[in-house]
Write an enzyme that holds these catalytic residues in place. Structure first.
Site, PDB file in Angstrom:
ATOM      1  N   ASN A 268       0.743  -1.284   0.046  1.00 44.36           N
ATOM      2  CA  ASN A 268      -0.022   0.340  -0.348  1.00 44.36           C
ATOM      3  C   ASN A 268       0.978   1.394  -0.246  1.00 44.36           C
ATOM      4  O   ASN A 268       1.980   1.339   0.529  1.00 44.36           O
ATOM      5  CB  ASN A 268      -0.932  -0.137   1.442  1.00 44.36           C
ATOM      6  CG  ASN A 268      -0.473   0.217   2.531  1.00 44.36           C
ATOM      7  OD1 ASN A 268      -0.744   1.870   2.177  1.00 44.36           O
ATOM      8  ND2 ASN A 268       0.420   0.124   3.421  1.00 44.36           N
TER       9      ASN A 268
ATOM     10  N   SER B 114       5.002   4.598   8.740  1.00 35.35           N
ATOM     11  CA  SER B 114       5.132   5.202   6.949  1.00 35.35           C
ATOM     12  C   SER B 114       5.647   5.406   6.126  1.00 35.35           C
ATOM     13  O   SER B 114       6.285   6.035   6.334  1.00 35.35           O
ATOM     14  CB  SER B 114       3.487   6.019   7.504  1.00 35.35           C
ATOM     15  OG  SER B 114       3.258   5.990   5.631  1.00 35.35           O
TER      16      SER B 114
ATOM     17  N   ASN C  75       4.899   6.079   3.537  1.00 28.61           N
ATOM     18  CA  ASN C  75       3.559   7.380   1.796  1.00 28.61           C
ATOM     19  C   ASN C  75       3.932   8.802   2.531  1.00 28.61           C
ATOM     20  O   ASN C  75       3.550   9.525   2.071  1.00 28.61           O
ATOM     21  CB  ASN C  75       3.026   6.655   2.220  1.00 28.61           C
ATOM     22  CG  ASN C  75       3.160   5.181   1.772  1.00 28.61           C
ATOM     23  OD1 ASN C  75       3.935   4.388   0.452  1.00 28.61           O
ATOM     24  ND2 ASN C  75       2.376   3.853   2.253  1.00 28.61           N
TER      25      ASN C  75
ATOM     26  N   LYS D 122       5.573   3.701  17.378  1.00 28.66           N
ATOM     27  CA  LYS D 122       5.234   2.414  15.829  1.00 28.66           C
ATOM     28  C   LYS D 122       6.966   2.968  15.356  1.00 28.66           C
ATOM     29  O   LYS D 122       6.992   3.594  14.289  1.00 28.66           O
ATOM     30  CB  LYS D 122       4.348   2.721  15.196  1.00 28.66           C
ATOM     31  CG  LYS D 122       4.356   1.531  13.898  1.00 28.66           C
ATOM     32  CD  LYS D 122       2.825   1.626  13.702  1.00 28.66           C
ATOM     33  CE  LYS D 122       2.583   0.760  12.770  1.00 28.66           C
ATOM     34  NZ  LYS D 122       1.443  -0.107  12.439  1.00 28.66           N
TER      35      LYS D 122
ATOM     36  N   ASN E  10       5.668  -1.579  11.181  1.00 29.89           N
ATOM     37  CA  ASN E  10       4.769  -0.624  10.650  1.00 29.89           C
ATOM     38  C   ASN E  10       5.285  -1.764   8.627  1.00 29.89           C
ATOM     39  O   ASN E  10       6.285  -2.921   9.124  1.00 29.89           O
ATOM     40  CB  ASN E  10       5.748   0.291   9.549  1.00 29.89           C
ATOM     41  CG  ASN E  10       4.100   1.326   9.690  1.00 29.89           C
ATOM     42  OD1 ASN E  10       3.466   0.454   8.300  1.00 29.89           O
ATOM     43  ND2 ASN E  10       3.878   2.334  10.299  1.00 29.89           N
TER      44      ASN E  10
HETATM   45  C1  LIG Z   1      -3.761  -0.214   3.885  1.00 30.40           C
HETATM   46  C2  LIG Z   1      -2.922  -0.771   4.340  1.00 30.40           C
HETATM   47  C3  LIG Z   1      -2.545   0.728   5.705  1.00 30.40           C
HETATM   48  C4  LIG Z   1      -2.330   0.714   6.630  1.00 30.40           C
HETATM   49  N1  LIG Z   1      -2.276   2.057   7.371  1.00 30.40           N
HETATM   50  C5  LIG Z   1      -1.776   2.469   8.288  1.00 30.40           C
HETATM   51  C6  LIG Z   1      -1.918   3.288   9.144  1.00 30.40           C
HETATM   52  O1  LIG Z   1      -2.304   4.712   8.845  1.00 30.40           O
HETATM   53  N2  LIG Z   1      -0.538   3.751  10.456  1.00 30.40           N
HETATM   54  C7  LIG Z   1      -0.063   2.829  10.569  1.00 30.40           C
HETATM   55  O2  LIG Z   1       0.579   2.957  11.411  1.00 30.40           O
HETATM   56  N3  LIG Z   1       0.384   1.440  10.135  1.00 30.40           N
HETATM   57  C8  LIG Z   1      -0.454   1.250   8.463  1.00 30.40           C
HETATM   58  N4  LIG Z   1      -0.339   0.327   8.278  1.00 30.40           N
HETATM   59  C9  LIG Z   1       0.372  -0.761   8.848  1.00 30.40           C
HETATM   60  C10 LIG Z   1       0.201  -1.985   9.450  1.00 30.40           C
HETATM   61  O3  LIG Z   1      -0.558  -1.476  10.557  1.00 30.40           O
HETATM   62  C11 LIG Z   1       0.532  -3.212   9.814  1.00 30.40           C
HETATM   63  O4  LIG Z   1       1.987  -2.447  11.037  1.00 30.40           O
HETATM   64  C12 LIG Z   1       1.453  -3.687   8.605  1.00 30.40           C
HETATM   65  O5  LIG Z   1       0.107  -3.647   8.144  1.00 30.40           O
HETATM   66  C13 LIG Z   1       1.867  -5.240   9.186  1.00 30.40           C
HETATM   67  O6  LIG Z   1       1.232  -6.114   9.713  1.00 30.40           O
HETATM   68  P1  LIG Z   1       0.505  -6.900   8.661  1.00 30.40           P
HETATM   69  O7  LIG Z   1       1.241  -7.410   8.202  1.00 30.40           O
HETATM   70  O8  LIG Z   1      -0.512  -7.818   9.396  1.00 30.40           O
HETATM   71  O9  LIG Z   1      -0.576  -6.550   7.275  1.00 30.40           O
HETATM   72  C14 LIG Z   1      -1.060  -0.492   6.913  1.00 30.40           C
HETATM   73  C15 LIG Z   1      -1.232  -1.405   6.229  1.00 30.40           C
HETATM   74  C16 LIG Z   1      -1.869  -1.377   5.918  1.00 30.40           C
HETATM   75  C17 LIG Z   1      -1.278  -2.934   4.608  1.00 30.40           C
END
Ligand SMILES: Cc1cc2nc3c(=O)[nH]c(=O)nc-3n(C[C@H](O)[C@H](O)[C@H](O)COP(=O)(O)O)c2cc1C
Length: 347
Positions: free
Chosen positions: A109, A173, A175, A208, A237
């Protein structure tokens, strides 16, 4: 718990961002199902002065605007983290910006903190009907345009403190240009110092982290977080790394990679952080969790709590109940009375 495999399969056929909107709409309508709320007492955890009936939380980014905190809590999650919210509303990056990598169990993403702003999130949180025993956190970030981190984060912390159980300073992040530079130890120290006066309610504060921090820089960073008075770290993250073995055709898209390909990388960093922190911080393991075994692995690497996002999207709302069902027998197999007894045993 009613499982909804059919609707999850359908969601996987539509555009991923549309599917996310539909999932939120479904949760608002109560279609996600309902866990009876009782977790096995062996899964209960205390961390940061809070009690969690179970340690499995929904990670930030799923419910950016705190619209479905209650439905998520009713699915069985032990805690819910809303956000990331920024001071002002912003629409995020250009579409497309969300990609499924089904063959790799992953997502890429580059959403770019699309959200309706802190005021909208706080208005919702003020009206929230809490599910007893399910702590709620809010993840805080900065706008892409006109950001002033040393002013923005203290303002966000002060505004949100009365309404949530814990706060997260998101410095990771990939992004938001320049955000991850704030993870340099001296900049973290400066930020935490600026935030300190805004923490009158003493809500637990976590930072984070990105999984892409060079291992050599980790010790100074963790020490700066501890010296700055933070209570915990979320590790991790998404990553900018792209393992060469990724098979999905979207694997070269830019943005943060999450899910299975992130799991080992974030667990290794969690273990490294745990070795440095030596019990001085609460640790939240996040990255690639999709089963009870994955939860246990993070706890063994030092996590008090865990979070997931990608596994939830991939496997649907029944995953949480499944993990809650599978964890107690897994613990018994290992001769453990409580999940908390597994903490750090792999270090
Ligand atoms: C579509 C998407 C949007 C995300 N948006 C955020 C966000 O706004 N803030 C944040 O701290 N992490 C965000 N993350 C990261 C997740 O919170 C997490 O740290 C990361 O995806 C790793 O965990 P996972 O492998 O279980 O997805 C996002 C992840 C995804 C896939």
């Amino acid at each position: 718990m009613q499982s909804t495999p059919l609707s999850t399969a359908l969601l996987h056929r539509v555009d991923p961002e549309r599917a996310h909107q539909l999932a939120i709409a479904g949760l608002l309508l109560g279609l996600g199902g309902h866990h009876d709320g009782a977790s096995d007492p062996a899964l209960a955890v205390e961390a940061m002065g809070l009690r969690f009936a179970n340690p499995i939380g929904i990670a930030a980014g799923f419910d950016k605007d705190a619209r479905v905190v209650r439905p998520l809590a009713r699915l069985g999650f032990g805690f819910v983290e809303a956000g990331t919210v920024t001071p002002l509303p912003q629409s995020g990056n250009a579409h497309p910006r969300l990609f499924r990598l089904p063959e790799d169990g992953a997502i890429i993403n580059r959403m770019g903190f699309n959200n309706r702003g802190i005021d909208a999130a706080l208005a919702r949180l003020a009206r929230l009907r809490r599910v007893p025993g399910v702590p709620v956190g809010l993840n805080l970030g900065i706008n892409k345009q006109g950001a002033a981190p040393l002013d923005d984060y203290p303002m966000l912390v002060q505004a949100a403190s009365p309404l949530v159980d814990y706060l997260v300073i998101n410095l990771s992040s990939p992004n938001t240009p320049g955000l991850r530079d704030l993870q340099q130890p001296d900049r973290v120290a400066g930020l935490l110092q600026a935030i300190a006066p805004a923490r009158r309610t003493r809500r637990p504060l976590l930072v984070k982290l990105s999984p892409d921090i060079a291992p050599g820089g980790l010790a100074d960073l963790v020490e700066a977080v501890i010296a700055g008075g933070a209570d915990g770290l979320i590790v991790t993250n998404t990553t900018l790394a792209r393992p060469e073995w990724l098979r999905s055709h979207h694997s070269r898209e830019s943005g943060g990679l999450s899910g299975e390909p992130l799991r080992a990388r974030s667990t290794a960093m969690l273990a490294a952080v745990a070795r440095i922190a030596k019990g001085r911080l609460a640790l939240v393991g996040c990255g690639g969790i999709a089963s009870a075994q994955d939860v246990l692995d993070k706890v063994r690497a030092g996590a008090d709590l865990v979070q997931l996002y990608t596994g939830f999207v991939q496997h649907g709302p029944g995953l949480v109940a499944r993990m809650l069902r599978d964890l107690p027998p897994l613990l018994r197999q290992q001769g453990l009375a409580r999940l908390a007894d597994a903490k750090g045993t792999a270090l």
